[in-house]
Design an enzyme around this catalytic site. Structure first.
Site, mmCIF file in Angstrom:
data_model
loop_
_atom_site.group_PDB
_atom_site.id
_atom_site.type_symbol
_atom_site.label_atom_id
_atom_site.label_comp_id
_atom_site.label_asym_id
_atom_site.label_seq_id
_atom_site.Cartn_x
_atom_site.Cartn_y
_atom_site.Cartn_z
ATOM 1 N N LYS A 59 98.717 38.587 19.421
ATOM 2 C CA LYS A 59 99.813 38.430 20.383
ATOM 3 C C LYS A 59 99.335 37.702 21.634
ATOM 4 C CE LYS A 59 102.038 42.644 18.743
ATOM 5 N NZ LYS A 59 102.384 44.041 19.069
ATOM 6 N N CYS A 75 99.008 43.495 23.625
ATOM 7 C CA CYS A 75 98.962 44.940 23.400
ATOM 8 C C CYS A 75 99.461 45.272 22.001
ATOM 9 C CB CYS A 75 99.874 45.683 24.386
ATOM 10 S SG CYS A 75 99.744 45.191 26.096
ATOM 11 N N ASP A 76 98.909 46.315 21.428
ATOM 12 C CA ASP A 76 99.473 46.846 20.187
ATOM 13 C C ASP A 76 99.101 48.319 20.060
ATOM 14 O OD1 ASP A 76 100.965 45.960 17.660
ATOM 15 O OD2 ASP A 76 99.365 47.236 16.895
ATOM 16 N N GLN A 77 99.964 49.051 19.384
ATOM 17 C CA GLN A 77 99.712 50.476 19.170
ATOM 18 C C GLN A 77 99.872 50.803 17.687
ATOM 19 O OE1 GLN A 77 102.492 53.625 20.665
ATOM 20 N NE2 GLN A 77 100.708 54.223 21.875
ATOM 21 N N ALA A 112 95.663 49.283 21.783
ATOM 22 C CA ALA A 112 94.710 48.193 22.006
ATOM 23 C C ALA A 112 95.221 47.216 23.053
ATOM 24 C CB ALA A 112 94.449 47.450 20.698
#
Length: 199
Positions: A59, A75-77, A112
């Site tokens: 991203k 960002c990522d979850q 993250a």
């Protein structure tokens, strides 16, 4: 010298958190096919932590490629349970099945962050929180989903701790901001260290 931040996300929650912390921030949606990428990484045997990190970097890189002069945050979850990475439920029925599996169990959220500057990654962090769900009835679960689906449909795990989703849990071990999908304290510390924000 302070730098504005470009958030590679369409998440209003993340944008609100960053602005509430006093940062100058705008956002752009990177529009990547997260489910396809996640499935490919899982097929290669990637750990959920690495999946979260890879998605955050994808991203950030996509937006940084469009805006090479900017400081870009990806960002990522990922929800990790039984050594697998779980994605967002597509339907209330899928959310119900997920929450039934998590009921009475402990799972992990991995959030993250990857920061790009001048088109290159300069910092990354993966925060983790362990959450234990209480044992709730199917009737209560059905009511919860009926009341909250419009709000939780875009949340991994089909809950928001800042809303009624808190009632799903008996224990939460870790940083609240990480639960919301953005480990804010490590990010602010790094930005302050690099003088990207005023201290």
């Amino acid at each position: 010298m302070p730098r504005p931040l470009l958030l590679a996300s369409s998440s209003e929650t993340r944008l609100t958190m960053l602005r509430a912390a006093g940062l100058s921030v705008t956002s752009q949606s990177p529009r990547i096919d997260e489910e396809t990428v996640r499935a490919a990484l899982e097929a290669e045997g990637a750990h959920p932590r690495d999946i979260a990190d890879a998605l955050a970097e994808m991203k950030a890189r996509k937006i940084a490629d469009r805006n090479p002069a900017d400081l870009v945050l990806g960002c990522d979850q990922v929800l990790e349970f039984d050594r697998k990475a779980w994605g967002k439920a597509e339907t209330p029925e899928e959310a119900r099945a997920q929450l039934q599996k998590l009921r009475g169990q402990t799972h992990r959220l991995l959030s993250a962050l990857v920061l790009y500057d001048a088109g290159q990654p300069i910092w990354r962090h993966v925060g983790r929180v362990d959450l234990t769900m209480r044992v709730f009835s199917d009737d209560w679960l059905d009511g919860y989903l009926a009341r909250n689906w419009d709000s939780i449909r875009h949340s991994v795990g089909a809950y928001k701790l800042e809303e009624e989703g808190i009632r799903l849990f008996s224990a939460v071990e870790g940083d609240y901001f990480t639960v919301l999908g953005l480990p804010l304290l490590p990010l602010l510390t790094y930005l302050e260290t690099r003088k990207f924000i005023d201290t």
